[in-house]
Write an enzyme that holds these catalytic residues in place. Structure first.
Site, PDB file in Angstrom:
ATOM      1  N   SER A 203     -32.351  68.994 -59.272  1.00 42.11           N
ATOM      2  CA  SER A 203     -31.834  68.097 -58.243  1.00 42.11           C
ATOM      3  C   SER A 203     -30.325  67.887 -58.350  1.00 42.11           C
ATOM      4  O   SER A 203     -29.768  67.760 -59.444  1.00 42.11           O
ATOM      5  CB  SER A 203     -32.564  66.757 -58.372  1.00 42.11           C
ATOM      6  OG  SER A 203     -32.256  65.971 -57.267  1.00 42.11           O
TER       7      SER A 203
ATOM      8  N   GLY B 154     -42.967  58.503 -51.725  1.00 43.48           N
ATOM      9  CA  GLY B 154     -44.122  57.961 -52.432  1.00 43.48           C
ATOM     10  C   GLY B 154     -45.252  58.978 -52.422  1.00 43.48           C
ATOM     11  O   GLY B 154     -45.022  60.185 -52.285  1.00 43.48           O
TER      12      GLY B 154
ATOM     13  N   ARG C  82     -39.193  63.619 -68.644  1.00 49.83           N
ATOM     14  CA  ARG C  82     -38.304  62.613 -68.062  1.00 49.83           C
ATOM     15  C   ARG C  82     -39.157  61.501 -67.472  1.00 49.83           C
ATOM     16  O   ARG C  82     -40.172  61.763 -66.816  1.00 49.83           O
ATOM     17  CB  ARG C  82     -37.444  63.263 -66.982  1.00 49.83           C
ATOM     18  CG  ARG C  82     -36.097  62.625 -66.814  1.00 49.83           C
ATOM     19  CD  ARG C  82     -35.120  63.638 -66.255  1.00 49.83           C
ATOM     20  NE  ARG C  82     -35.685  64.339 -65.123  1.00 49.83           N
ATOM     21  CZ  ARG C  82     -35.395  64.096 -63.849  1.00 49.83           C
ATOM     22  NH1 ARG C  82     -34.544  63.157 -63.542  1.00 49.83           N
ATOM     23  NH2 ARG C  82     -35.938  64.803 -62.893  1.00 49.83           N
TER      24      ARG C  82
ATOM     25  N   GLU D 197     -51.890  65.320 -59.566  1.00 57.27           N
ATOM     26  CA  GLU D 197     -50.558  64.986 -60.087  1.00 57.27           C
ATOM     27  C   GLU D 197     -50.792  63.985 -61.223  1.00 57.27           C
ATOM     28  O   GLU D 197     -51.212  62.857 -60.983  1.00 57.27           O
ATOM     29  CB  GLU D 197     -49.744  64.349 -58.954  1.00 57.27           C
ATOM     30  CG  GLU D 197     -48.302  64.103 -59.272  1.00 57.27           C
ATOM     31  CD  GLU D 197     -47.560  63.415 -58.112  1.00 57.27           C
ATOM     32  OE1 GLU D 197     -48.197  62.743 -57.284  1.00 57.27           O
ATOM     33  OE2 GLU D 197     -46.324  63.554 -58.054  1.00 57.27           O
TER      34      GLU D 197
ATOM     35  N   ALA E 289     -40.261  49.263 -53.993  1.00 57.32           N
ATOM     36  CA  ALA E 289     -41.579  49.242 -54.643  1.00 57.32           C
ATOM     37  C   ALA E 289     -41.808  47.872 -55.271  1.00 57.32           C
ATOM     38  O   ALA E 289     -40.887  47.273 -55.842  1.00 57.32           O
ATOM     39  CB  ALA E 289     -41.641  50.322 -55.714  1.00 57.32           C
TER      40      ALA E 289
ATOM     41  N   ARG F  25     -30.554  57.852 -52.150  1.00 62.05           N
ATOM     42  CA  ARG F  25     -30.738  59.085 -51.361  1.00 62.05           C
ATOM     43  C   ARG F  25     -31.036  58.797 -49.892  1.00 62.05           C
ATOM     44  O   ARG F  25     -30.917  59.668 -49.049  1.00 62.05           O
ATOM     45  CB  ARG F  25     -31.888  59.925 -51.952  1.00 62.05           C
ATOM     46  CG  ARG F  25     -31.502  60.540 -53.259  1.00 62.05           C
ATOM     47  CD  ARG F  25     -32.358  61.655 -53.765  1.00 62.05           C
ATOM     48  NE  ARG F  25     -33.730  61.720 -53.349  1.00 62.05           N
ATOM     49  CZ  ARG F  25     -34.652  62.418 -54.006  1.00 62.05           C
ATOM     50  NH1 ARG F  25     -34.315  63.084 -55.097  1.00 62.05           N
ATOM     51  NH2 ARG F  25     -35.880  62.470 -53.580  1.00 62.05           N
TER      52      ARG F  25
ATOM     53  N   TRP G 149     -41.455  53.363 -57.278  1.00 60.70           N
ATOM     54  CA  TRP G 149     -40.962  52.631 -58.449  1.00 60.70           C
ATOM     55  C   TRP G 149     -40.316  53.533 -59.481  1.00 60.70           C
ATOM     56  O   TRP G 149     -39.650  53.054 -60.396  1.00 60.70           O
ATOM     57  CB  TRP G 149     -42.121  51.868 -59.117  1.00 60.70           C
ATOM     58  CG  TRP G 149     -43.327  52.733 -59.340  1.00 60.70           C
ATOM     59  CD1 TRP G 149     -44.417  52.837 -58.518  1.00 60.70           C
ATOM     60  CD2 TRP G 149     -43.558  53.662 -60.410  1.00 60.70           C
ATOM     61  NE1 TRP G 149     -45.295  53.769 -59.016  1.00 60.70           N
ATOM     62  CE2 TRP G 149     -44.791  54.287 -60.182  1.00 60.70           C
ATOM     63  CE3 TRP G 149     -42.830  54.017 -61.552  1.00 60.70           C
ATOM     64  CZ2 TRP G 149     -45.327  55.256 -61.026  1.00 60.70           C
ATOM     65  CZ3 TRP G 149     -43.351  54.988 -62.410  1.00 60.70           C
ATOM     66  CH2 TRP G 149     -44.586  55.589 -62.134  1.00 60.70           C
TER      67      TRP G 149
ATOM     68  N   CYS H 239     -41.786  63.008 -59.452  1.00 58.76           N
ATOM     69  CA  CYS H 239     -42.428  63.891 -58.472  1.00 58.76           C
ATOM     70  C   CYS H 239     -42.157  65.350 -58.805  1.00 58.76           C
ATOM     71  O   CYS H 239     -42.924  66.223 -58.441  1.00 58.76           O
ATOM     72  CB  CYS H 239     -41.925  63.567 -57.072  1.00 58.76           C
ATOM     73  SG  CYS H 239     -40.138  63.629 -56.966  1.00 58.76           S
TER      74      CYS H 239
ATOM     75  N   GLU I 178     -40.886  62.193 -48.389  1.00 62.05           N
ATOM     76  CA  GLU I 178     -40.754  62.817 -49.718  1.00 62.05           C
ATOM     77  C   GLU I 178     -41.999  62.424 -50.495  1.00 62.05           C
ATOM     78  O   GLU I 178     -42.113  61.275 -50.924  1.00 62.05           O
ATOM     79  CB  GLU I 178     -39.494  62.309 -50.428  1.00 62.05           C
ATOM     80  CG  GLU I 178     -38.190  62.658 -49.745  1.00 62.05           C
ATOM     81  CD  GLU I 178     -37.809  64.130 -49.878  1.00 62.05           C
ATOM     82  OE1 GLU I 178     -38.406  64.837 -50.713  1.00 62.05           O
ATOM     83  OE2 GLU I 178     -36.931  64.574 -49.134  1.00 62.05           O
TER      84      GLU I 178
HETATM   85  P1  NAD Z   1     -46.964  54.845 -53.508  1.00 59.79           P
HETATM   86  O1  NAD Z   1     -47.239  55.764 -52.370  1.00 59.79           O
HETATM   87  O2  NAD Z   1     -48.074  54.081 -54.081  1.00 59.79           O
HETATM   88  O3  NAD Z   1     -45.856  53.785 -53.116  1.00 59.79           O
HETATM   89  C1  NAD Z   1     -44.608  54.158 -52.583  1.00 59.79           C
HETATM   90  C2  NAD Z   1     -44.084  53.011 -51.737  1.00 59.79           C
HETATM   91  O4  NAD Z   1     -44.970  52.817 -50.638  1.00 59.79           O
HETATM   92  C3  NAD Z   1     -44.000  51.683 -52.471  1.00 59.79           C
HETATM   93  O5  NAD Z   1     -42.883  50.958 -51.996  1.00 59.79           O
HETATM   94  C4  NAD Z   1     -45.288  50.991 -52.038  1.00 59.79           C
HETATM   95  O6  NAD Z   1     -45.198  49.586 -52.090  1.00 59.79           O
HETATM   96  C5  NAD Z   1     -45.423  51.473 -50.609  1.00 59.79           C
HETATM   97  N1  NAD Z   1     -46.794  51.468 -50.101  1.00 59.79           N
HETATM   98  C6  NAD Z   1     -47.946  51.562 -50.800  1.00 59.79           C
HETATM   99  N2  NAD Z   1     -49.009  51.474 -49.965  1.00 59.79           N
HETATM  100  C7  NAD Z   1     -48.500  51.323 -48.719  1.00 59.79           C
HETATM  101  C8  NAD Z   1     -49.092  51.168 -47.440  1.00 59.79           C
HETATM  102  N3  NAD Z   1     -50.406  51.173 -47.275  1.00 59.79           N
HETATM  103  N4  NAD Z   1     -48.281  51.032 -46.374  1.00 59.79           N
HETATM  104  C9  NAD Z   1     -46.929  51.044 -46.529  1.00 59.79           C
HETATM  105  N5  NAD Z   1     -46.315  51.190 -47.710  1.00 59.79           N
HETATM  106  C10 NAD Z   1     -47.093  51.333 -48.804  1.00 59.79           C
HETATM  107  O7  NAD Z   1     -46.229  55.738 -54.614  1.00 59.79           O
HETATM  108  P2  NAD Z   1     -45.662  55.270 -56.025  1.00 59.79           P
HETATM  109  O8  NAD Z   1     -46.821  55.109 -56.941  1.00 59.79           O
HETATM  110  O9  NAD Z   1     -44.701  54.153 -55.897  1.00 59.79           O
HETATM  111  O10 NAD Z   1     -44.806  56.554 -56.428  1.00 59.79           O
HETATM  112  C11 NAD Z   1     -45.369  57.670 -56.992  1.00 59.79           C
HETATM  113  C12 NAD Z   1     -45.541  58.773 -55.969  1.00 59.79           C
HETATM  114  O11 NAD Z   1     -44.288  59.016 -55.325  1.00 59.79           O
HETATM  115  C13 NAD Z   1     -45.929  60.081 -56.595  1.00 59.79           C
HETATM  116  O12 NAD Z   1     -46.891  60.730 -55.802  1.00 59.79           O
HETATM  117  C14 NAD Z   1     -44.613  60.866 -56.592  1.00 59.79           C
HETATM  118  O13 NAD Z   1     -44.783  62.262 -56.625  1.00 59.79           O
HETATM  119  C15 NAD Z   1     -44.008  60.397 -55.330  1.00 59.79           C
HETATM  120  N6  NAD Z   1     -42.557  60.621 -55.346  1.00 59.79           N
HETATM  121  C16 NAD Z   1     -42.041  61.606 -54.563  1.00 59.79           C
HETATM  122  C17 NAD Z   1     -40.683  61.866 -54.600  1.00 59.79           C
HETATM  123  C18 NAD Z   1     -40.086  62.945 -53.745  1.00 59.79           C
HETATM  124  O14 NAD Z   1     -38.867  62.944 -53.589  1.00 59.79           O
HETATM  125  N7  NAD Z   1     -40.863  63.847 -53.182  1.00 59.79           N
HETATM  126  C19 NAD Z   1     -39.855  61.112 -55.438  1.00 59.79           C
HETATM  127  C20 NAD Z   1     -40.416  60.108 -56.234  1.00 59.79           C
HETATM  128  C21 NAD Z   1     -41.776  59.867 -56.169  1.00 59.79           C
END
Ligand code: NAD
Length: 495
Positions: A461, A248, A298, A401, A192, A175, A166, A304, A270
């Site tokens: 980035s 995520g 930001r 984190e 998300a 990306r 999200w 992340c 990622e």
């Molecule tokens: P999240 O892992 O909770 O969710 C990410 C996505 O996965 C969402 O679309 C969510 O609906 C889905 N999801 C959740 N549970 C799932 C499951 N059991 N099976 C399949 N899909 C599922 O993460 P978030 O809270 O949306 O985002 C924050 C996290 O994302 C942080 O840890 C952040 O560091 C990471 N992030 C990483 C990058 C990168 O490029 N490395 C970029 C942005 C965010």
């Protein structure tokens, strides 16, 4: 809430009137098979912004059927045509920057200036991969023994599932979507749950550009859902799916990797970060403080690549902390669409609760709150910019984190000690270092365990560079020359 009609629900009045809130399957917007919807909230007010169709298992499979059918055609479309499609998407996104930015701010909370910057950043990936689509080089040569010739071709892997977080609702999809389409793959997007509206707007832009060029509109399918696993489980178990790209948390990424193993799927991951921000005694402190605010604040710290641990050498620790405290004190917290706001809300109540908890734990264990340290009064999910001094490596604010506007400061003596502290985490996405010593910079490039290093910069980035992490921060890269490789398989032809 459930809706009984078969047409998709509509968005609220604060959003563009034509903003789709349904599922995009095979080039048509439609309601979920169950007729169900889920609510999307404005984090600055907690009000409901829109009801969005809630996809289920059969909807997900329908989307994959559409993606699979479109893939057969899309893979044969000329690279130049794929490139020009992406170029026109870049132009359409850029032309609609303000409209898209308003949706990002409405559902994600970030200040409008940041939302506009995110749109420009996302568009840049689309333009970059438009340029890469016509530069997919292969190989032709005589076999070393002279017995035959060898061709190495690069073919699209096939229908891909893209799951996005999200925190950057347009950048994260750009990306993935742009290199997938450039390579000749079709996609099913699971945005998300907290921010599906921006994805819908972008998907509609891509659908309209595909339709205008008489290209297969089923290459992009979107299935928002209140239950992510309801979408991912059936798709990961279906042999027609050939690729998973996920951004995520590490926890969810690890679970998806296990599920992807059964189908021997190509995966790109990622995942989470815990970035160290090193400030050495010889640093330009003005630049370091400016970079620290950019790297930490930001999206209210919900990135992340957010600096999560400020590691400051003893000679400048007090001065850096004092200046950072002053800079945080000047930030303006408020709704993202209010002029002058520099820090928006957190994404949801549970995020505020979590930040409150880790700061409390640090406070109880002896850290000093230099500024902030509390949620803000009134409506919305706000937490004040916070600097914590006297932090020790075992505190949760350091080991986890944080994903909030909190800067914990730890002090170190020697360069070795700083590097050891920086690497003392299972994550390895990005690190930042402020120093004027070029020799030290080169030592850091060898010794820091991260996929990216920002030297005297709080932001790294760029669409033309490989973005990604090592260790628990993920597998694969987005952007740069590497980004498109995630969506192609080499095919060796002996002749
Ligand atoms: P999240 O892992 O909770 O969710 C990410 C996505 O996965 C969402 O679309 C969510 O609906 C889905 N999801 C959740 N549970 C799932 C499951 N059991 N099976 C399949 N899909 C599922 O993460 P978030 O809270 O949306 O985002 C924050 C996290 O994302 C942080 O840890 C952040 O560091 C990471 N992030 C990483 C990058 C990168 O490029 N490395 C970029 C942005 C965010």
């Amino acid at each position: 809430m459930t809706a009984s009609s078969s047409s998709p629900p509509t968005a609220g009045s604060a959003l563009p009137a034509d903003l789709p809130t349904g599922l995009l399957i095979g080039g048509e917007w439609r309601a979920a098979g169950s007729g169900g919807t889920f609510a999307v909230h404005d984090p600055a007010t907690t009000d409901v912004l829109a009801e969005v169709s809630d996809a289920g298992e059969q909807d997900a499979l329908d989307a994959l059927t559409a993606a699979d059918a479109a893939f057969r055609e899309w893979r044969t479309v000329a690279p130049r045509d794929r490139s020009e499609l992406l170029r026109s998407v870049f132009e359409a996104i850029t032309a609609r920057t303000d409209e898209i930015a308003a949706v990002i701010t409405a559902e994600g909370g970030k200040p409008l200036a940041e939302s506009r910057a995110e749109v420009a950043y996302a568009a840049d990936y689309v333009r970059w991969f438009a340029e890469q689509a016509v530069r997919m080089e292969g190989l032709a040569r005589r076999a070393p023994a002279g017995t035959h010739h060898q061709l190495v071709l690069r073919k699209p892997v096939g229908p891909a599932l893209l799951i996005t977080p999200w925190n950057f609702p347009i950048a994260m999809i750009a990306r993935k979507l742009a290199p997938a389409l450039a390579a000749g793959c079709s996609v099913v997007v699971k945005p998300a749950q907290l921010t599906p509206l921006t994805t819908a707007l972008v998907a509609e832009i891509v659908r309209a550009e595909l339709a205008a060029r008489h290209l297969p509109t089923g290459v992009v399918n979107v299935v928002p859902s209140s239950s992510a696993s309801r979408i991912s489980r059936p798709l990961l178990a279906d042999p027609r799916l050939r690729k998973l790209s996920f951004t995520g948390s590490t926890e969810v990424g690890a679970s998806l990797l296990k599920q992807a193993a059964d189908g021997i799927l190509r995966t790109s991951m990622e995942l989470g970060g815990n970035a160290p921000f090193l400030v050495f005694d010889d640093a330009d402190l003005d630049a370091a403080v400016e970079g620290a605010v950019a790297a930490k604040m930001r999206n209210s710290g919900q990135t992340c690549v957010a600096a999560n641990r400020f590691l400051v050498q003893e000679g400048v620790a007090e001065e850096f902390t004092a200046r950072l405290t002053e800079a945080f004190g000047r930030l303006v917290v408020g709704p993202g669409d209010r002029p002058g706001t520099t820090v928006g809300p957190l994404i949801q109540q549970s995020a505020v609760d979590r930040v409150t908890e880790v700061v409390q734990q640090a406070d109880d264990a002896g850290a000093q709150v230099r500024v902030g340290g509390v949620r803000s009064e009134g409506r919305g999910w706000f937490y004040l910019p916070t600097v914590l001094d006297g932090v020790t490596p075992d505190m949760r604010v350091v080991t986890e984190e944080v994903f909030g506007p909190v800067a914990p400061v730890l002090r170190f003596g020697s360069e070795d000690e700083g590097v050891d502290l920086a690497n003392a985490t299972p994550f390895g996405l990005v690190a930042y270092a402020y120093t004027r010593d070029v020799g030290r910079v080169m030592r850091l490039t060898e010794r820091i365990d991260a996929g990216m290093l920002g030297v005297n910069r709080g932001m790294v980035s760029d669409a033309s560079a490989p973005f990604g992490g090592v260790k628990h921060s993920g597998l694969g890269r987005e952007g740069g020359e590497a980004g498109i490789e995630e969506y192609v398989d080499p095919m060796y032809v002996a002749l």
